[in-house]
Design a protein around this motif. Sequence first.
Motif, short mmCIF file in Angstrom:
data_model
loop_
_atom_site.label_atom_id
_atom_site.label_comp_id
_atom_site.label_asym_id
_atom_site.label_seq_id
_atom_site.Cartn_x
_atom_site.Cartn_y
_atom_site.Cartn_z
N GLN A 98 -46.44 -32.93 -46.42
CA GLN A 98 -47.92 -32.97 -46.31
C GLN A 98 -48.35 -33.77 -45.09
OE1 GLN A 98 -50.37 -33.86 -49.60
NE2 GLN A 98 -52.42 -33.47 -48.83
N PRO A 99 -48.09 -35.13 -45.03
CA PRO A 99 -48.48 -35.98 -43.71
C PRO A 99 -47.83 -35.35 -42.56
CG PRO A 99 -47.16 -37.37 -45.35
CD PRO A 99 -47.25 -36.05 -45.94
N VAL A 100 -46.43 -35.22 -42.77
CA VAL A 100 -45.91 -34.70 -41.46
C VAL A 100 -46.26 -33.57 -40.84
CG1 VAL A 100 -43.60 -33.97 -40.67
CG2 VAL A 100 -43.47 -35.79 -42.11
N LEU A 101 -46.48 -32.48 -41.79
CA LEU A 101 -47.34 -31.30 -41.03
C LEU A 101 -48.62 -31.19 -40.79
CD1 LEU A 101 -45.79 -28.54 -43.72
CD2 LEU A 101 -45.16 -29.10 -41.21
N GLY A 102 -49.35 -32.25 -41.65
CA GLY A 102 -50.64 -32.56 -41.01
C GLY A 102 -50.75 -33.49 -39.78
N PHE A 103 -49.71 -34.18 -39.61
CA PHE A 103 -49.52 -34.97 -38.36
C PHE A 103 -49.18 -34.09 -37.15
CE2 PHE A 103 -46.24 -36.75 -35.52
CZ PHE A 103 -46.94 -37.74 -34.78
N CYS A 104 -48.48 -32.92 -37.39
CA CYS A 104 -48.06 -32.04 -36.32
C CYS A 104 -49.46 -31.24 -35.91
CB CYS A 104 -46.89 -31.10 -36.99
SG CYS A 104 -45.28 -31.68 -37.20
N PHE A 105 -50.15 -30.90 -37.30
CA PHE A 105 -51.33 -29.94 -36.95
C PHE A 105 -52.31 -30.93 -35.93
CE2 PHE A 105 -55.80 -28.92 -38.44
CZ PHE A 105 -55.86 -27.53 -37.96
N LEU A 106 -52.20 -32.34 -36.17
CA LEU A 106 -53.16 -33.14 -35.56
C LEU A 106 -52.88 -33.27 -34.13
CD1 LEU A 106 -53.67 -36.03 -38.22
CD2 LEU A 106 -55.61 -34.36 -37.04
N ILE A 107 -51.49 -33.24 -33.89
CA ILE A 107 -50.98 -33.55 -32.59
C ILE A 107 -51.32 -32.04 -31.72
CG2 ILE A 107 -48.94 -33.35 -31.06
CD1 ILE A 107 -47.41 -35.30 -32.93
N LEU A 108 -51.44 -31.00 -32.35
CA LEU A 108 -51.61 -29.50 -31.69
C LEU A 108 -53.04 -29.59 -31.36
CD1 LEU A 108 -50.65 -26.88 -31.15
CD2 LEU A 108 -51.29 -26.09 -33.59
N VAL A 109 -53.80 -30.07 -32.32
CA VAL A 109 -55.28 -30.26 -32.21
C VAL A 109 -55.53 -31.11 -31.07
CG1 VAL A 109 -57.34 -31.06 -33.07
CG2 VAL A 109 -55.97 -29.97 -34.48
N ALA A 110 -54.89 -32.54 -30.79
CA ALA A 110 -55.19 -33.46 -29.76
C ALA A 110 -54.76 -32.80 -28.54
CB ALA A 110 -54.38 -34.59 -30.10
N ASN A 111 -53.77 -32.10 -28.49
CA ASN A 111 -53.41 -31.30 -27.25
C ASN A 111 -54.17 -29.82 -27.05
OD1 ASN A 111 -50.93 -33.02 -25.98
ND2 ASN A 111 -50.54 -32.93 -28.14
N SER A 112 -54.88 -29.56 -27.61
CA SER A 112 -55.54 -28.20 -27.30
C SER A 112 -57.19 -28.37 -27.35
CB SER A 112 -55.20 -27.12 -28.21
OG SER A 112 -55.26 -27.56 -29.65
N THR A 113 -57.65 -29.79 -27.80
CA THR A 113 -59.04 -29.94 -28.01
C THR A 113 -59.35 -31.10 -27.21
OG1 THR A 113 -59.14 -30.96 -30.03
CG2 THR A 113 -59.19 -28.48 -29.95
N SER A 114 -60.70 -31.56 -27.10
CA SER A 114 -61.11 -32.72 -26.63
C SER A 114 -60.86 -33.97 -27.64
CB SER A 114 -62.75 -32.60 -26.15
OG SER A 114 -63.52 -32.41 -27.51
N VAL A 115 -60.98 -35.14 -27.25
CA VAL A 115 -60.84 -36.14 -28.05
C VAL A 115 -61.83 -36.25 -29.10
CG1 VAL A 115 -61.04 -38.88 -27.91
CG2 VAL A 115 -59.69 -37.82 -26.23
N GLN A 116 -63.21 -35.75 -28.37
CA GLN A 116 -64.30 -35.90 -29.45
C GLN A 116 -64.11 -34.98 -30.65
OE1 GLN A 116 -64.73 -35.92 -26.08
NE2 GLN A 116 -65.83 -37.71 -25.97
N GLU A 117 -63.42 -33.71 -30.42
CA GLU A 117 -63.25 -32.80 -31.53
C GLU A 117 -62.08 -33.41 -32.29
OE1 GLU A 117 -63.64 -27.98 -30.45
OE2 GLU A 117 -62.79 -29.26 -28.52
N TYR A 118 -61.15 -33.98 -31.80
CA TYR A 118 -60.10 -34.71 -32.67
C TYR A 118 -60.74 -35.66 -33.50
CZ TYR A 118 -55.66 -37.00 -33.87
OH TYR A 118 -54.68 -37.54 -34.30
N GLY A 119 -61.89 -36.31 -32.94
CA GLY A 119 -62.39 -37.37 -33.66
C GLY A 119 -63.41 -36.92 -34.95
N ALA A 120 -63.85 -35.70 -34.63
CA ALA A 120 -64.80 -34.85 -35.76
C ALA A 120 -63.68 -34.48 -36.68
CB ALA A 120 -65.25 -33.79 -35.13
N LEU A 121 -62.60 -33.91 -36.47
CA LEU A 121 -61.56 -33.52 -37.26
C LEU A 121 -60.85 -34.78 -38.13
CD1 LEU A 121 -59.67 -31.26 -38.75
CD2 LEU A 121 -58.30 -31.86 -36.80
N SER A 122 -60.75 -35.75 -37.50
CA SER A 122 -60.13 -37.01 -38.07
C SER A 122 -61.08 -37.62 -39.19
CB SER A 122 -59.91 -38.12 -36.92
OG SER A 122 -58.87 -37.84 -35.98
N PHE A 123 -62.43 -37.73 -38.88
CA PHE A 123 -63.49 -38.21 -39.98
C PHE A 123 -63.56 -37.37 -41.12
CE2 PHE A 123 -67.64 -39.00 -41.39
CZ PHE A 123 -67.40 -40.19 -41.79
#
Length: 409
Positions: free
Chosen positions: A28-53
């Motif tokens: 769960q955290p490893v795949l979630g982490f992979c998903f977050l890296i994918l988001v970080a590299n394909s969206t803005s920092v602001q969008e990553y922050g919205a997803l993080s929250f």
Amino acid sequence: MTAKNNIKSLAVSEFFKMSLVAMPMILQPVLGFCFLILVANSTSVQEYGALSFAIVLVSTVVSFSDLGLRDYLLSSKGMRSGSSSLESLVGPVFFITIFLVSLCVVYLYVGGGGKQLFLASLPEILALGVFHKCLFFVHQKDSILEGFSKLDSLNKAAIFLVKMVVLVMTEDLFLAVLSGSFVGFVLYGGWLFCVVSRMKGPLISFFFNVGKITLIIRSWREWLPFSISFFSFFLYFHSDRFVVEAFLGEKELAIYAAAYSFIAVGQIAVGVVWSLYMPKVSQGIEPFSKLEMKKASFAISLVLLVFYQVFAWYGFEYLYPDGFEESPLLLSILSLFFIFRMPNVVSEMYWVANDLVGKFVRIRLIAGVSNVVLNILFVPAFGLHVAAVTTVLSEAMVMLFVYFQEKKK
């Protein structure tokens, strides 16, 4: 030689069990982490922050959907009370989850970020906060977590694979989160339905058994310490991200959450130890002595610490793009948390088994409240590093309390 061979055989057997139980917790955290890296590299920092929250809110609801009731039902007190059954858990967990979701929605519409992504995660919240909690309880009580973990691993892999595939194909973060969330709801809902269908009695009685729920309500004094313990742990392991988002904004939260996502992976070891051995210790079944478990927990802590220190300074930059330069130092500080957390978990298991959970809860609550106060006072002025330091100090405070209390004995 025979005694040594028996000890080695027992150790290998326990390690194998831990590995199987750890599989879905790791995925769960490893795949979630992979998903977050994918988001970080394909969206803005602001969008990553919205997803993080949004993830913070989802994980908060899922983590505390039972408010410690499951651990109470698995403790020696819960088993003696006659309420340790699935019927006692399903109804309360469902209503608690709905209540927590309602609080999150109100908070989001008052001023928090990540509204759409949180709403897209509602099916997943029901899947993991209600269905998964109940399934885990049934298998944990019967000490058959190994078989449960295999199917659980497949389900969790499916959720994140759907999210990643949809994101790559559509570049629509909302649709990716919604798709994975719906898949999780169907998989875990169907699984729980199958488990309940094999049990005797009408289906509705498992979900809303008035007699069992009434028994739980009447025994509130016994399970309240478990709920307070959960709440206090939330105060210093989840509230810092709320404070960061509220005072510093989504961009700073993204930087902090990037470091925190690695700590969530390390928490797997804590979850595995607690899930496997807390029910056994409560029942007087101890594969290892308390001292042996303390030594093993400290060894695991050191391994985690060394790994995170090396990774923070030599590996982090290869996974995250520009904009996350502060995250390695935050990860380095946060990793110190495990030196205290792992031994504390072992101590807590024995305190619970000896009906001393109330004393353990008091220091957790003091540590949690102190954490929130320090974060509110100093994060706005001094930034993210304060939140990382207070998390470590809170767990250290718990260890000091345990040390002095056990020394008195």
